[in-house]
Design a protein around this motif. Structure first.
Motif, PDB file in Angstrom:
ATOM      1  N   ALA A  25      68.895  49.745   8.279  1.00  0.00           N
ATOM      2  CA  ALA A  25      68.635  50.194   9.652  1.00  0.00           C
ATOM      3  C   ALA A  25      69.670  49.622  10.611  1.00  0.00           C
ATOM      4  O   ALA A  25      70.123  50.309  11.535  1.00  0.00           O
ATOM      5  N   LEU A  26      70.050  48.380  10.392  1.00  0.00           N
ATOM      6  CA  LEU A  26      71.083  47.774  11.234  1.00  0.00           C
ATOM      7  C   LEU A  26      72.420  48.496  11.042  1.00  0.00           C
ATOM      8  O   LEU A  26      73.128  48.779  12.015  1.00  0.00           O
ATOM      9  N   ALA A  27      72.760  48.812   9.804  1.00  0.00           N
ATOM     10  CA  ALA A  27      74.012  49.520   9.535  1.00  0.00           C
ATOM     11  C   ALA A  27      74.015  50.895  10.202  1.00  0.00           C
ATOM     12  O   ALA A  27      75.023  51.315  10.782  1.00  0.00           O
ATOM     13  N   ARG A  28      72.889  51.614  10.135  1.00  0.00           N
ATOM     14  CA  ARG A  28      72.815  52.930  10.774  1.00  0.00           C
ATOM     15  C   ARG A  28      72.951  52.799  12.286  1.00  0.00           C
ATOM     16  O   ARG A  28      73.636  53.600  12.941  1.00  0.00           O
ATOM     17  N   ALA A  67      69.175  39.359  16.101  1.00  0.00           N
ATOM     18  CA  ALA A  67      68.634  38.898  17.380  1.00  0.00           C
ATOM     19  C   ALA A  67      69.500  37.800  17.979  1.00  0.00           C
ATOM     20  O   ALA A  67      69.728  37.763  19.195  1.00  0.00           O
ATOM     21  N   ILE A  68      70.000  36.910  17.143  1.00  0.00           N
ATOM     22  CA  ILE A  68      70.852  35.819  17.615  1.00  0.00           C
ATOM     23  C   ILE A  68      72.122  36.365  18.258  1.00  0.00           C
ATOM     24  O   ILE A  68      72.565  35.883  19.308  1.00  0.00           O
ATOM     25  N   THR A  69      72.711  37.378  17.633  1.00  0.00           N
ATOM     26  CA  THR A  69      73.944  37.956  18.170  1.00  0.00           C
ATOM     27  C   THR A  69      73.706  38.660  19.495  1.00  0.00           C
ATOM     28  O   THR A  69      74.525  38.579  20.418  1.00  0.00           O
ATOM     29  N   ALA A  70      72.572  39.359  19.597  1.00  0.00           N
ATOM     30  CA  ALA A  70      72.323  40.195  20.779  1.00  0.00           C
ATOM     31  C   ALA A  70      71.722  39.441  21.949  1.00  0.00           C
ATOM     32  O   ALA A  70      71.941  39.814  23.112  1.00  0.00           O
ATOM     33  N   ALA A 139      58.374  44.402  11.594  1.00  0.00           N
ATOM     34  CA  ALA A 139      58.869  43.516  12.653  1.00  0.00           C
ATOM     35  C   ALA A 139      60.388  43.482  12.658  1.00  0.00           C
ATOM     36  O   ALA A 139      61.029  43.520  13.726  1.00  0.00           O
ATOM     37  N   GLY A 140      60.986  43.423  11.470  1.00  0.00           N
ATOM     38  CA  GLY A 140      62.434  43.398  11.382  1.00  0.00           C
ATOM     39  C   GLY A 140      63.070  44.657  11.945  1.00  0.00           C
ATOM     40  O   GLY A 140      64.089  44.596  12.644  1.00  0.00           O
ATOM     41  N   LEU A 141      62.472  45.810  11.669  1.00  0.00           N
ATOM     42  CA  LEU A 141      63.003  47.078  12.181  1.00  0.00           C
ATOM     43  C   LEU A 141      62.953  47.124  13.709  1.00  0.00           C
ATOM     44  O   LEU A 141      63.885  47.622  14.354  1.00  0.00           O
ATOM     45  N   GLU A 142      61.889  46.605  14.296  1.00  0.00           N
ATOM     46  CA  GLU A 142      61.777  46.600  15.756  1.00  0.00           C
ATOM     47  C   GLU A 142      62.813  45.666  16.381  1.00  0.00           C
ATOM     48  O   GLU A 142      63.442  45.990  17.397  1.00  0.00           O
ATOM     49  N   ILE A 143      63.007  44.510  15.759  1.00  0.00           N
ATOM     50  CA  ILE A 143      64.000  43.563  16.277  1.00  0.00           C
ATOM     51  C   ILE A 143      65.401  44.163  16.181  1.00  0.00           C
ATOM     52  O   ILE A 143      66.207  44.038  17.114  1.00  0.00           O
ATOM     53  N   ILE A 144      65.700  44.821  15.057  1.00  0.00           N
ATOM     54  CA  ILE A 144      67.006  45.461  14.878  1.00  0.00           C
ATOM     55  C   ILE A 144      67.251  46.504  15.965  1.00  0.00           C
ATOM     56  O   ILE A 144      68.337  46.596  16.549  1.00  0.00           O
ATOM     57  N   ARG A 145      66.238  47.295  16.240  1.00  0.00           N
ATOM     58  CA  ARG A 145      66.388  48.362  17.236  1.00  0.00           C
ATOM     59  C   ARG A 145      66.716  47.772  18.608  1.00  0.00           C
ATOM     60  O   ARG A 145      67.641  48.242  19.295  1.00  0.00           O
ATOM     61  N   GLY A 150      70.533  46.488  22.750  1.00  0.00           N
ATOM     62  CA  GLY A 150      70.864  45.443  23.714  1.00  0.00           C
ATOM     63  C   GLY A 150      72.356  45.223  23.829  1.00  0.00           C
ATOM     64  O   GLY A 150      72.892  45.068  24.939  1.00  0.00           O
ATOM     65  N   ILE A 151      73.042  45.219  22.693  1.00  0.00           N
ATOM     66  CA  ILE A 151      74.494  45.035  22.741  1.00  0.00           C
ATOM     67  C   ILE A 151      75.184  46.295  23.260  1.00  0.00           C
ATOM     68  O   ILE A 151      76.103  46.220  24.082  1.00  0.00           O
ATOM     69  N   ALA A 152      74.745  47.459  22.780  1.00  0.00           N
ATOM     70  CA  ALA A 152      75.392  48.711  23.191  1.00  0.00           C
ATOM     71  C   ALA A 152      75.306  48.938  24.696  1.00  0.00           C
ATOM     72  O   ALA A 152      76.216  49.510  25.299  1.00  0.00           O
ATOM     73  N   GLU A 153      74.218  48.481  25.313  1.00  0.00           N
ATOM     74  CA  GLU A 153      74.009  48.700  26.744  1.00  0.00           C
ATOM     75  C   GLU A 153      74.398  47.499  27.595  1.00  0.00           C
ATOM     76  O   GLU A 153      74.248  47.525  28.816  1.00  0.00           O
TER      77      GLU A 153
END
Length: 208
Positions: A25-28, A67-70, A139-145, A150-153
């Motif tokens: 999901a993160l890669a997509r 999450a740490i990166t964003a 939970a992981g999918l929601e955090i990834i989204r 967050g970074i894109a915007e």
């Protein structure tokens, strides 16, 4: 991820079985959000995600890394969600007995870079719960989204760099987790011992 499915010999799909669902999901998300000029750079990372499947704790490590990166650059309302998610993930890793000191150091640094979000979470104890058993992937999918958006915007000039770094760091986190699992000590097998009956064996009679 479609290219990964092809290289893995699977049916053409952007949800291949050869990659952890949260990492996929993160890669997509990164593929969709990065600029057209930078997207081709991701091709070199495709072979790395093939075969990266593991336990629910590996999924949590991917989510925590994203999450740490964003967290430091996301907007305030996304920071709130990421801070809640990051704390919950770290708590879940603690509950599972996962030793990841580098990941925890990065998490502490990311939270320190968003003091307003940490203060908000501290003032809302209703968001201090643990991730329920069996809900790690969700939970992981929601955090990834939230992390990817967050970074894109974010109001930063290097969003592409940050998105690509987020993916590559998460991949490395998963790879490191597999290396640790591979060298984990294995409990020695029990030594088989000869069974000695507590009842003495009958003696053969001797006839003259």
């Amino acid at each position: 991820m479609e290219f990964a499915s092809f290289l893995a010999g699977e049916r053409w799909s952007d949800h291949p079985a050869c990659t952890d669902p949260v990492l996929a999901a993160l890669a997509r998300a990164v593929n969709d959000l990065v600029s057209d000029a930078r997207r081709q750079e991701l091709l070199g990372d495709v072979p790395r995600v093939i075969g990266l499947t593991g336990s629910p704790t590996d999924t949590l490590r991917v989510a925590a890394s994203a999450a740490i990166t964003a967290l430091p650059v996301s907007s305030m309302h996304r920071q709130h969600a990421l801070a809640v998610g990051l704390r919950a993930v770290v708590g879940a890793l603690d509950d599972a007995g996962v030793a990841a000191p580098e990941l925890r150091e990065r998490a502490d640094a990311a939270l320190a870079a968003a003091p307003g979000a940490v203060d908000w979470v501290d003032r809302h104890p209703e968001y201090h719960g643990r991730i329920p058993e069996g809900r790690h992937e969700r939970a992981g999918l929601e955090i990834i989204r939230v992390a990817a958006c967050g970074i894109a915007e974010a109001c930063v000039w290097d969003a592409d760099d940050r998105l690509i770094d987020m993916l590559r760091t998460a991949i490395a986190e998963f790879e490191d987790a597999r290396k640790v699992a591979a060298v984990a000590p294995v409990a020695p097998a029990p030594v088989a011992r000869e069974f000695v009956s507590p009842v003495p064996a009958p003696q053969a009679s001797v006839h003259a």
